[in-house]
Scaffold this motif. Structure first.
Motif, PDB file in Angstrom:
ATOM      1  N   TYR A  82       0.505  -1.042  -0.429  1.00  0.00           N
ATOM      2  CA  TYR A  82       0.271   0.019  -0.056  1.00  0.00           C
ATOM      3  C   TYR A  82       0.337   1.519   0.369  1.00  0.00           C
ATOM      4  CZ  TYR A  82      -3.333   3.351   2.069  1.00  0.00           C
ATOM      5  OH  TYR A  82      -3.877   4.920   1.834  1.00  0.00           O
ATOM      6  N   GLN A  83       2.275   1.214   0.645  1.00  0.00           N
ATOM      7  CA  GLN A  83       2.504   2.200   1.094  1.00  0.00           C
ATOM      8  C   GLN A  83       3.191   2.261  -0.812  1.00  0.00           C
ATOM      9  OE1 GLN A  83       3.047   4.488   3.315  1.00  0.00           O
ATOM     10  NE2 GLN A  83       1.788   3.095   4.865  1.00  0.00           N
ATOM     11  N   ARG A  84       3.628   1.570  -0.740  1.00  0.00           N
ATOM     12  CA  ARG A  84       4.311   1.633  -2.433  1.00  0.00           C
ATOM     13  C   ARG A  84       3.338   1.568  -4.223  1.00  0.00           C
ATOM     14  NH1 ARG A  84       8.292  -3.570  -1.922  1.00  0.00           N
ATOM     15  NH2 ARG A  84       9.626  -2.882  -0.505  1.00  0.00           N
ATOM     16  N   ASN A  85       2.197   2.200  -3.184  1.00  0.00           N
ATOM     17  CA  ASN A  85       1.126   2.684  -3.897  1.00  0.00           C
ATOM     18  C   ASN A  85       0.803   1.842  -4.888  1.00  0.00           C
ATOM     19  OD1 ASN A  85      -1.014   4.097  -5.368  1.00  0.00           O
ATOM     20  ND2 ASN A  85       0.631   5.300  -6.650  1.00  0.00           N
ATOM     21  N   ASN A  86       0.771   0.071  -4.621  1.00  0.00           N
ATOM     22  CA  ASN A  86       0.779  -1.374  -5.819  1.00  0.00           C
ATOM     23  C   ASN A  86      -0.582  -1.678  -4.646  1.00  0.00           C
ATOM     24  OD1 ASN A  86       0.234  -3.497  -6.467  1.00  0.00           O
ATOM     25  ND2 ASN A  86       2.763  -4.177  -6.488  1.00  0.00           N
ATOM     26  N   LEU A  87      -1.808  -0.641  -5.013  1.00  0.00           N
ATOM     27  CA  LEU A  87      -2.942  -1.775  -4.052  1.00  0.00           C
ATOM     28  C   LEU A  87      -3.068  -2.823  -4.588  1.00  0.00           C
ATOM     29  CD1 LEU A  87      -5.318   1.446  -4.940  1.00  0.00           C
ATOM     30  CD2 LEU A  87      -2.789   1.148  -3.020  1.00  0.00           C
TER      31      LEU A  87
END
Length: 238
Positions: A82-87
């Motif tokens: 999530y923090q890496r924007n890989n939802l």
């Protein structure tokens, strides 16, 4: 677990003023494992999924000592994605954590985080409600995050009747008050509370929360302060 700390101010303001371009773009149809709780599919009724799930649960439970311990590891991985924007990968990990331990509050908070970033604010609120039912950890930001999402649902969903909107805003205020009592990171609480008042058009109250955040050692985001000053000049200190 840090639910919404990735973009607390920036994303929230965009959602309050209109969804981000990514959320507005027509998405491809998600795979079942990229939907919270597998999109409601009863995996136990599908033999191949049932076997695969049982094998997964047995293997990782043996590796980490219990289903609960394995679920915590998978939840941490979900928030890492999530923090890496890989939802999509985040949801997959939260689903596996939920499969391992559906009583754990944190996968539900993870689902809420992803739904929030997808612009599905009221769905995110309902997931946070599920998290709060499961005795969540008290000191990891979950109460101000739940209050923030509830506020966003109330101010953005134009289909809500006034009585329901007022109920949601009252619920959000109660969550912020609880967060103020139990959260050690008061700066985070007051920062979130200030933005919630901004979205509601209560600019004097927003400034009061900015003052509390500063008193707690925080530094409000410059972008938020500019937007707040555009609505109401900063009050002079007494």
């Amino acid at each position: 677990m840090n639910c919404l700390r990735r973009n607390v101010i920036a994303v929230g303001l965009l959602l309050a003023l209109g969804l981000t371009a990514a959320a507005r773009a027509a998405p491809l149809a998600p795979k079942p494992d990229e939907l919270p709780m597998y999109g409601g599919v009863n995996r136990a009724a599908i033999p191949e999924l049932k076997v695969a799930d049982e094998r997964f649960i047995a293997e990782v439970s043996a590796q980490y000592g219990s289903r609960e311990k394995a679920a915590r590891v998978w939840t941490e991985q979900g928030f890492m994605f999530y923090q890496r924007n890989n939802l999509d990968m985040a949801v997959r990990r939260f689903n596996q954590a939920w499969l391992l331990d559906p009583r754990n509050a944190e996968p539900y908070a993870g689902f809420a985080s992803v739904l929030h970033d997808q612009g599905k604010i009221c769905d995110a609120m309902r997931m946070m409600d599920e998290a709060l039912k499961r005795n969540p950890p008290s000191y990891q930001g979950i109460y101000p995050d739940a209050a923030r999402i509830t506020t966003l649902c109330a101010v953005n969903d134009q289909a809500l009747v006034p009585t329901v909107r007022d109920e949601l805003l009252g619920k959000a205020e109660a969550l912020y008050q609880k967060a103020e009592q139990i959260e050690p990171d008061k700066r985070y609480v007051y920062s979130s509370w200030a933005t919630a008042y901004y979205w509601r058009g209560l600019y004097a109250r927003a400034w009061s929360m900015v003052a509390r955040e500063r008193a707690a050692g925080g530094q409000p985001a410059d972008g938020f302060l500019r937007q707040l000053r555009a609505k109401m000049p900063e009050p002079s200190l007494p």
